[in-house]
Design a protein around this motif. Structure first.
Motif, PDB file in Angstrom:
ATOM      1  N   PHE A  22     -37.028   9.435 -61.318  1.00  0.00           N
ATOM      2  CA  PHE A  22     -38.461   9.162 -61.362  1.00  0.00           C
ATOM      3  C   PHE A  22     -38.967   8.687 -60.003  1.00  0.00           C
ATOM      4  O   PHE A  22     -40.099   8.985 -59.612  1.00  0.00           O
ATOM      5  CB  PHE A  22     -38.784   8.109 -62.424  1.00  0.00           C
ATOM      6  CG  PHE A  22     -38.574   8.584 -63.838  1.00  0.00           C
ATOM      7  CD1 PHE A  22     -38.414   9.926 -64.132  1.00  0.00           C
ATOM      8  CD2 PHE A  22     -38.535   7.678 -64.879  1.00  0.00           C
ATOM      9  CE1 PHE A  22     -38.205  10.364 -65.432  1.00  0.00           C
ATOM     10  CE2 PHE A  22     -38.333   8.095 -66.190  1.00  0.00           C
ATOM     11  CZ  PHE A  22     -38.167   9.441 -66.458  1.00  0.00           C
ATOM     12  N   TYR A  23     -38.144   7.925 -59.298  1.00  0.00           N
ATOM     13  CA  TYR A  23     -38.556   7.469 -57.975  1.00  0.00           C
ATOM     14  C   TYR A  23     -38.699   8.655 -57.029  1.00  0.00           C
ATOM     15  O   TYR A  23     -39.691   8.749 -56.286  1.00  0.00           O
ATOM     16  CB  TYR A  23     -37.539   6.476 -57.412  1.00  0.00           C
ATOM     17  CG  TYR A  23     -37.825   6.100 -55.970  1.00  0.00           C
ATOM     18  CD1 TYR A  23     -38.805   5.180 -55.646  1.00  0.00           C
ATOM     19  CD2 TYR A  23     -37.137   6.721 -54.921  1.00  0.00           C
ATOM     20  CE1 TYR A  23     -39.088   4.870 -54.327  1.00  0.00           C
ATOM     21  CE2 TYR A  23     -37.412   6.413 -53.602  1.00  0.00           C
ATOM     22  CZ  TYR A  23     -38.386   5.485 -53.313  1.00  0.00           C
ATOM     23  OH  TYR A  23     -38.676   5.192 -52.001  1.00  0.00           O
ATOM     24  N   ILE A  24     -37.736   9.546 -57.032  1.00  0.00           N
ATOM     25  CA  ILE A  24     -37.799  10.701 -56.128  1.00  0.00           C
ATOM     26  C   ILE A  24     -39.011  11.564 -56.436  1.00  0.00           C
ATOM     27  O   ILE A  24     -39.644  12.114 -55.526  1.00  0.00           O
ATOM     28  CB  ILE A  24     -36.493  11.516 -56.232  1.00  0.00           C
ATOM     29  CG1 ILE A  24     -35.332  10.716 -55.623  1.00  0.00           C
ATOM     30  CG2 ILE A  24     -36.626  12.871 -55.547  1.00  0.00           C
ATOM     31  CD1 ILE A  24     -33.993  11.395 -55.706  1.00  0.00           C
ATOM     32  N   ARG A  25     -39.377  11.653 -57.715  1.00  0.00           N
ATOM     33  CA  ARG A  25     -40.547  12.454 -58.102  1.00  0.00           C
ATOM     34  C   ARG A  25     -41.868  11.782 -57.764  1.00  0.00           C
ATOM     35  O   ARG A  25     -42.915  12.433 -57.733  1.00  0.00           O
ATOM     36  CB  ARG A  25     -40.518  12.708 -59.613  1.00  0.00           C
ATOM     37  CG  ARG A  25     -39.573  13.795 -60.045  1.00  0.00           C
ATOM     38  CD  ARG A  25     -39.792  14.129 -61.501  1.00  0.00           C
ATOM     39  NE  ARG A  25     -41.225  14.284 -61.803  1.00  0.00           N
ATOM     40  CZ  ARG A  25     -41.683  15.009 -62.817  1.00  0.00           C
ATOM     41  NH1 ARG A  25     -40.854  15.627 -63.607  1.00  0.00           N
ATOM     42  NH2 ARG A  25     -42.967  15.094 -63.038  1.00  0.00           N
ATOM     43  N   SER A  26     -41.848  10.493 -57.516  1.00  0.00           N
ATOM     44  CA  SER A  26     -43.086   9.733 -57.320  1.00  0.00           C
ATOM     45  C   SER A  26     -43.656   9.933 -55.921  1.00  0.00           C
ATOM     46  O   SER A  26     -42.976  10.425 -55.014  1.00  0.00           O
ATOM     47  CB  SER A  26     -42.831   8.240 -57.552  1.00  0.00           C
ATOM     48  OG  SER A  26     -42.056   7.705 -56.488  1.00  0.00           O
ATOM     49  N   GLU A  27     -44.915   9.506 -55.759  1.00  0.00           N
ATOM     50  CA  GLU A  27     -45.548   9.578 -54.436  1.00  0.00           C
ATOM     51  C   GLU A  27     -44.857   8.658 -53.440  1.00  0.00           C
ATOM     52  O   GLU A  27     -44.782   8.960 -52.247  1.00  0.00           O
ATOM     53  CB  GLU A  27     -47.032   9.203 -54.552  1.00  0.00           C
ATOM     54  CG  GLU A  27     -47.864  10.199 -55.354  1.00  0.00           C
ATOM     55  CD  GLU A  27     -49.321   9.807 -55.409  1.00  0.00           C
ATOM     56  OE1 GLU A  27     -49.687   8.788 -54.780  1.00  0.00           O
ATOM     57  OE2 GLU A  27     -50.106  10.510 -56.075  1.00  0.00           O
ATOM     58  N   ALA A  28     -44.327   7.536 -53.919  1.00  0.00           N
ATOM     59  CA  ALA A  28     -43.645   6.591 -53.035  1.00  0.00           C
ATOM     60  C   ALA A  28     -42.290   7.115 -52.595  1.00  0.00           C
ATOM     61  O   ALA A  28     -41.781   6.745 -51.529  1.00  0.00           O
ATOM     62  CB  ALA A  28     -43.465   5.252 -53.740  1.00  0.00           C
ATOM     63  N   GLY A  29     -41.676   7.958 -53.412  1.00  0.00           N
ATOM     64  CA  GLY A  29     -40.336   8.443 -53.116  1.00  0.00           C
ATOM     65  C   GLY A  29     -40.345   9.739 -52.333  1.00  0.00           C
ATOM     66  O   GLY A  29     -40.774   9.795 -51.187  1.00  0.00           O
ATOM     67  N   ALA A  74     -36.669   0.542 -49.600  1.00  0.00           N
ATOM     68  CA  ALA A  74     -35.786   0.084 -48.532  1.00  0.00           C
ATOM     69  C   ALA A  74     -34.519   0.930 -48.485  1.00  0.00           C
ATOM     70  O   ALA A  74     -34.045   1.301 -47.399  1.00  0.00           O
ATOM     71  CB  ALA A  74     -35.435  -1.390 -48.731  1.00  0.00           C
ATOM     72  N   LEU A  75     -33.957   1.256 -49.648  1.00  0.00           N
ATOM     73  CA  LEU A  75     -32.766   2.110 -49.676  1.00  0.00           C
ATOM     74  C   LEU A  75     -33.062   3.471 -49.069  1.00  0.00           C
ATOM     75  O   LEU A  75     -32.285   3.989 -48.249  1.00  0.00           O
ATOM     76  CB  LEU A  75     -32.272   2.286 -51.115  1.00  0.00           C
ATOM     77  CG  LEU A  75     -31.656   1.075 -51.811  1.00  0.00           C
ATOM     78  CD1 LEU A  75     -31.129   1.483 -53.181  1.00  0.00           C
ATOM     79  CD2 LEU A  75     -30.532   0.466 -50.981  1.00  0.00           C
ATOM     80  N   GLN A  76     -34.171   4.058 -49.486  1.00  0.00           N
ATOM     81  CA  GLN A  76     -34.532   5.381 -48.972  1.00  0.00           C
ATOM     82  C   GLN A  76     -34.677   5.363 -47.449  1.00  0.00           C
ATOM     83  O   GLN A  76     -34.166   6.249 -46.748  1.00  0.00           O
ATOM     84  CB  GLN A  76     -35.845   5.847 -49.610  1.00  0.00           C
ATOM     85  CG  GLN A  76     -36.303   7.232 -49.137  1.00  0.00           C
ATOM     86  CD  GLN A  76     -37.782   7.439 -49.379  1.00  0.00           C
ATOM     87  OE1 GLN A  76     -38.580   6.580 -48.990  1.00  0.00           O
ATOM     88  NE2 GLN A  76     -38.141   8.544 -49.976  1.00  0.00           N
ATOM     89  N   GLN A  77     -35.329   4.341 -46.939  1.00  0.00           N
ATOM     90  CA  GLN A  77     -35.570   4.271 -45.495  1.00  0.00           C
ATOM     91  C   GLN A  77     -34.280   4.013 -44.719  1.00  0.00           C
ATOM     92  O   GLN A  77     -34.067   4.573 -43.638  1.00  0.00           O
ATOM     93  CB  GLN A  77     -36.604   3.188 -45.204  1.00  0.00           C
ATOM     94  CG  GLN A  77     -37.991   3.542 -45.730  1.00  0.00           C
ATOM     95  CD  GLN A  77     -38.899   2.336 -45.906  1.00  0.00           C
ATOM     96  OE1 GLN A  77     -38.643   1.266 -45.351  1.00  0.00           O
ATOM     97  NE2 GLN A  77     -39.964   2.503 -46.680  1.00  0.00           N
ATOM     98  N   SER A 111     -37.946  -3.490 -65.086  1.00  0.00           N
ATOM     99  CA  SER A 111     -37.147  -3.451 -63.860  1.00  0.00           C
ATOM    100  C   SER A 111     -37.964  -2.835 -62.730  1.00  0.00           C
ATOM    101  O   SER A 111     -38.647  -1.825 -62.927  1.00  0.00           O
ATOM    102  CB  SER A 111     -35.886  -2.622 -64.091  1.00  0.00           C
ATOM    103  OG  SER A 111     -35.252  -2.320 -62.863  1.00  0.00           O
ATOM    104  N   PRO A 112     -37.899  -3.391 -61.513  1.00  0.00           N
ATOM    105  CA  PRO A 112     -38.635  -2.806 -60.387  1.00  0.00           C
ATOM    106  C   PRO A 112     -38.097  -1.458 -59.952  1.00  0.00           C
ATOM    107  O   PRO A 112     -38.744  -0.765 -59.172  1.00  0.00           O
ATOM    108  CB  PRO A 112     -38.457  -3.855 -59.270  1.00  0.00           C
ATOM    109  CG  PRO A 112     -37.229  -4.612 -59.642  1.00  0.00           C
ATOM    110  CD  PRO A 112     -37.199  -4.632 -61.147  1.00  0.00           C
ATOM    111  N   THR A 113     -36.915  -1.068 -60.457  1.00  0.00           N
ATOM    112  CA  THR A 113     -36.402   0.270 -60.140  1.00  0.00           C
ATOM    113  C   THR A 113     -36.952   1.324 -61.090  1.00  0.00           C
ATOM    114  O   THR A 113     -36.615   2.501 -60.964  1.00  0.00           O
ATOM    115  CB  THR A 113     -34.857   0.298 -60.212  1.00  0.00           C
ATOM    116  OG1 THR A 113     -34.437   0.094 -61.569  1.00  0.00           O
ATOM    117  CG2 THR A 113     -34.244  -0.761 -59.319  1.00  0.00           C
ATOM    118  N   LEU A 114     -37.798   0.913 -62.031  1.00  0.00           N
ATOM    119  CA  LEU A 114     -38.338   1.847 -63.022  1.00  0.00           C
ATOM    120  C   LEU A 114     -39.845   1.737 -63.194  1.00  0.00           C
ATOM    121  O   LEU A 114     -40.553   2.752 -63.169  1.00  0.00           O
ATOM    122  CB  LEU A 114     -37.646   1.592 -64.371  1.00  0.00           C
ATOM    123  CG  LEU A 114     -38.104   2.421 -65.562  1.00  0.00           C
ATOM    124  CD1 LEU A 114     -37.784   3.892 -65.323  1.00  0.00           C
ATOM    125  CD2 LEU A 114     -37.424   1.939 -66.846  1.00  0.00           C
ATOM    126  N   GLY A 115     -40.338   0.511 -63.363  1.00  0.00           N
ATOM    127  CA  GLY A 115     -41.734   0.299 -63.720  1.00  0.00           C
ATOM    128  C   GLY A 115     -42.758   0.999 -62.845  1.00  0.00           C
ATOM    129  O   GLY A 115     -43.635   1.721 -63.358  1.00  0.00           O
TER     130      GLY A 115
END
Length: 299
Positions: free
Chosen positions: A244-251, A227-230, A99-103
């Motif tokens: 995991f997204y929030i912990r990532s560099e992208a998040g 996109a959701l975050q922005q 899933s692109p929300t995890l990988g």
């Protein structure tokens, strides 16, 4: 005689719904694909598809044959894998759906660990809608899948791995952020942004919003977690993002803030899956164990 190639073409067109895109996916020209489809229909004496404005649509006859066609493709893949296993040839490349929300936020570290342990192993990673990838897995077009649960499909081995927290985010200047303690009632009537409705994420958000008395802003489905975050950061609404997204560099929390009611414990369960009959099932189980270890480490 019907060929495996023709059956594969039938399944791909059914899944994609477009002749041109199916031809590209199969590495064929569209005229060659059309010719093979016509040959298959002549041999079966059935029309499998009809043209509609958006592409190709299965006829009633085609719908009845699709499940059996998927079984043939999956069995062929398992046969060749079994031959490799007997001949002691390694799996080489695992066709891995995620899933692109995890990988993107979990797999980089997993890839590094797997490469150290299995230098000859390659992962061909394909991101996609979980429900679509479950069908691809059952049909033999993927070898392994990493996805939020539930994962459903005949003949699949599903291995639960870990749970990931889900966090509510709000714009930095939202009144929710300044409250000393949030209650569930504070979210009543609020609008949440979501992803495409085909994602497990969307269905889980529907249940969460119902519990909070909130609603989903249907006109603004995001195409990614970024996109959701922005959109939340711009003040368009609230959203839920995986830990995991929030912990990532992208998040991160540069343009948003965490805003959760007391006692908030929402999560999603992550599992790996592969066909139970797969010859390399033991290897897939080892890959799943590595992912589980990394997922629990990041919680």
């Amino acid at each position: 005689m019907v060929t495996l190639k023709q059956i594969d073409i039938f399944v791909r067109i059914a899944d994609i719904g477009n002749m041109g895109e199916a031809a590209t996916a199969l590495g064929m020209t569209q005229p060659a694909l059309s010719q093979q489809l016509r040959a298959l229909e002549r041999k079966l004496d059935l029309q499998l598809f009809e043209r509609v404005p958006k592409g190709m649509q299965l006829t009633p006859s085609g719908r009845k044959l699709l499940a059996q066609a998927r079984t043939v493709i999956a069995s062929t893949r398992d046969f060749t894998d079994a031959a490799d296993h007997i001949a002691a040839r390694p799996a080489g490349t695992i066709r891995f759906g995620v899933s692109p929300t995890l990988g993107p936020y979990l797999m980089p570290r997993v890839i590094k660990i797997l490469h150290e342990r299995y230098p000859d192993l390659r992962l061909f990673i394909r991101e996609g809608i979980p429900s679509k990838q479950q069908a691809d897995l059952a049909a033999g077009q993927l070898d392994m899948l990493l996805s939020p649960m539930p994962i459903e499909g005949k003949g699949l081995r599903v291995e639960p791995l870990f749970r990931e927290r889900l966090r509510i985010i709000a714009p930095p200047d939202d009144p929710l952020v300044s409250l000393p303690e949030l209650r569930k009632e504070d979210f009543a009537g609020r609008m949440f942004l979501s992803l495409d409705h085909r994602h497990h994420y969307h269905r889980q958000l529907e249940d969460i919003c119902k519990n909070l008395g909130a609603t989903i802003l249907a006109d603004y489905e995001g195409t990614s977690l970024d996109a959701l975050q922005q959109m939340v950061g711009s003040g368009l609404g609230l959203a839920i993002l995986p830990h995991f997204y929030i912990r990532s560099e992208a998040g991160g929390l540069d343009v948003v803030r965490i805003a959760e009611p007391a006692g908030w414990e929402q999560h999603r369960s992550i599992a790996a899956a592969w066909r139970a009959s797969a010859a390399f099932s033991d290897l897939y189980a080892e890959v799943a164990a590595v992912i589980a270890e990394e997922g629990r480490r990041q919680r």
